[in-house]
Design a protein around this motif. Structure first.
Motif, mmCIF file in Angstrom:
data_model
loop_
_atom_site.group_PDB
_atom_site.id
_atom_site.type_symbol
_atom_site.label_atom_id
_atom_site.label_comp_id
_atom_site.label_asym_id
_atom_site.label_seq_id
_atom_site.Cartn_x
_atom_site.Cartn_y
_atom_site.Cartn_z
ATOM 1 N N ARG A 231 -30.524 8.904 66.978
ATOM 2 C CA ARG A 231 -29.752 7.665 67.055
ATOM 3 C C ARG A 231 -28.297 7.871 66.677
ATOM 4 O O ARG A 231 -27.389 7.289 67.282
ATOM 5 C CB ARG A 231 -30.364 6.590 66.150
ATOM 6 C CG ARG A 231 -31.622 5.937 66.666
ATOM 7 C CD ARG A 231 -31.920 4.669 65.891
ATOM 8 N NE ARG A 231 -32.045 4.915 64.463
ATOM 9 C CZ ARG A 231 -33.179 5.244 63.838
ATOM 10 N NH1 ARG A 231 -34.292 5.366 64.548
ATOM 11 N NH2 ARG A 231 -33.212 5.446 62.542
ATOM 12 N N ALA A 232 -28.052 8.690 65.656
ATOM 13 C CA ALA A 232 -26.698 8.834 65.134
ATOM 14 C C ALA A 232 -26.458 10.249 64.606
ATOM 15 O O ALA A 232 -26.349 10.455 63.396
ATOM 16 C CB ALA A 232 -26.450 7.803 64.037
ATOM 17 N N PRO A 233 -26.394 11.244 65.503
ATOM 18 C CA PRO A 233 -26.193 12.618 65.029
ATOM 19 C C PRO A 233 -24.898 12.807 64.260
ATOM 20 O O PRO A 233 -24.792 13.670 63.394
ATOM 21 C CB PRO A 233 -26.229 13.448 66.320
ATOM 22 C CG PRO A 233 -25.929 12.471 67.405
ATOM 23 C CD PRO A 233 -26.495 11.156 66.960
ATOM 24 N N GLU A 234 -23.890 11.985 64.583
ATOM 25 C CA GLU A 234 -22.602 12.126 63.906
ATOM 26 C C GLU A 234 -22.698 11.821 62.403
ATOM 27 O O GLU A 234 -21.887 12.328 61.598
ATOM 28 C CB GLU A 234 -21.552 11.212 64.553
ATOM 29 C CG GLU A 234 -21.756 9.726 64.328
ATOM 30 C CD GLU A 234 -22.805 9.093 65.249
ATOM 31 O OE1 GLU A 234 -23.042 7.880 65.112
ATOM 32 O OE2 GLU A 234 -23.370 9.818 66.086
ATOM 33 N N VAL A 235 -23.686 11.030 62.009
ATOM 34 C CA VAL A 235 -23.848 10.706 60.587
ATOM 35 C C VAL A 235 -24.162 11.964 59.781
ATOM 36 O O VAL A 235 -23.731 12.113 58.636
ATOM 37 C CB VAL A 235 -24.977 9.664 60.416
ATOM 38 C CG1 VAL A 235 -25.328 9.477 58.940
ATOM 39 C CG2 VAL A 235 -24.564 8.333 61.041
ATOM 40 N N PHE A 236 -24.901 12.901 60.371
ATOM 41 C CA PHE A 236 -25.328 14.104 59.673
ATOM 42 C C PHE A 236 -24.427 15.302 59.932
ATOM 43 O O PHE A 236 -24.675 16.377 59.424
ATOM 44 C CB PHE A 236 -26.761 14.449 60.087
ATOM 45 C CG PHE A 236 -27.742 13.349 59.792
ATOM 46 C CD1 PHE A 236 -28.342 13.255 58.546
ATOM 47 C CD2 PHE A 236 -28.068 12.398 60.752
ATOM 48 C CE1 PHE A 236 -29.247 12.243 58.272
ATOM 49 C CE2 PHE A 236 -28.970 11.384 60.482
ATOM 50 C CZ PHE A 236 -29.558 11.308 59.236
ATOM 51 N N ALA A 237 -23.380 15.104 60.758
ATOM 52 C CA ALA A 237 -22.510 16.208 61.131
ATOM 53 C C ALA A 237 -21.734 16.717 59.921
ATOM 54 O O ALA A 237 -21.388 15.960 59.018
ATOM 55 C CB ALA A 237 -21.554 15.785 62.229
ATOM 56 N N THR A 238 -21.465 18.040 59.906
ATOM 57 C CA THR A 238 -20.651 18.635 58.845
ATOM 58 C C THR A 238 -19.462 19.372 59.447
ATOM 59 O O THR A 238 -19.448 19.666 60.629
ATOM 60 C CB THR A 238 -21.491 19.627 58.023
ATOM 61 O OG1 THR A 238 -22.130 20.563 58.915
ATOM 62 C CG2 THR A 238 -22.555 18.901 57.233
#
Length: 238
Positions: A231-238
């Motif tokens: 749903r929101a891969p950007e939330v977990f991006a580093t």
């Protein structure tokens, strides 16, 4: 940004995550296009970690092969490997890591989270605690009517209550003095060490977090993590 040190406990059997863990160690179970352990290591690196110790056992050779051959991590992140000849538990495994001094993070190798490790460390240092446990609010829905009693006498009734707890996130900050309370040999699980610290009068603190958090210990929780990531891969991006 100052350097932090972290220890990842990745030696468990992962029995609750079968059938995946029949062929893969739990830290290599994928979330999105990466193993969960890669997500952990990348976030630790973004927080300032340049050395990470990994305590491995069950299928640990596969973990080592992946991270030595896949070019999956930043070049300046050093992994140090420590092997459990027998399961030592979530606290006892720290005995096989040499040179643990000062303050360091220890965490399970199956955690997908957006926790800010810098905030966690700063909180621990302000508290001067021997140990800090990162916690997350957890609601448990009880699908039954719950009877409250005093002996044989019913004093109350709650229909399908919701219970709220502070759950351990499987992420801890240790001061080196906490290690002196480990037994000298044999396995030791984290709850046993925490009880030893409390009985010794040491300060143990809770760092409450509302970060995204998935303890990928079961098939259902893994699926929940995968769906959140999609749903929101950007939330977990580093």
């Amino acid at each position: 940004m100052s350097e932090l040190r972290a220890v990842i406990l990745a030696g468990g059997l992962g029995t609750r995550l079968r059938p995946y863990t029949a062929i893969l160690p739990k830290p290599l179970v994928p979330v999105g296009d990466r193993p969960v352990l890669e997500h952990i290591l990348r976030r630790l690196h973004a927080s300032g970690a340049r050395v990470v110790d990994l305590c491995v056992g069950h299928l640990g050779e596969l973990i080592q092969v992946y991270f030595t051959q896949a070019n999956a991590l930043p070049a300046d992140l050093e992994l140090r490997w420590h092997w459990e000849d027998e399961p030592l538990g979530t606290a006892g495994a720290l005995r096989i890591v040499p040179g643990l001094r000062g303050t360091f993070i220890a965490m399970n190798g199956d955690i997908l989270t957006t926790l800010d490790y810098r905030e966690l460390l700063a909180f621990h240092q302000r508290s001067a605690a021997a140990l800090t446990v990162a916690t997350h609010a957890k609601r448990v829905d009880v699908d039954l009517g719950v009877i409250e009693t005093d002996g044989d006498r019913i004093t109350g009734f709650r229909e399908k209550p919701q219970l709220n707890y502070e759950a351990s996130m499987g992420i801890y900050v240790y001061d080196e003095r906490a290690l002196t309370h480990l037994p000298t040999e044999g396995p030791c699980q984290f709850p046993e060490l925490m009880q030893r610290l409390l009985e010794a009068g040491e300060t143990v603190t809770a760092f409450r977090s509302d970060a995204e958090w998935f303890d990928i210990g079961t098939v259902g929780e893994h699926q929940r993590a995968v769906e959140a990531f999609e749903r929101a891969p950007e939330v977990f991006a580093t």
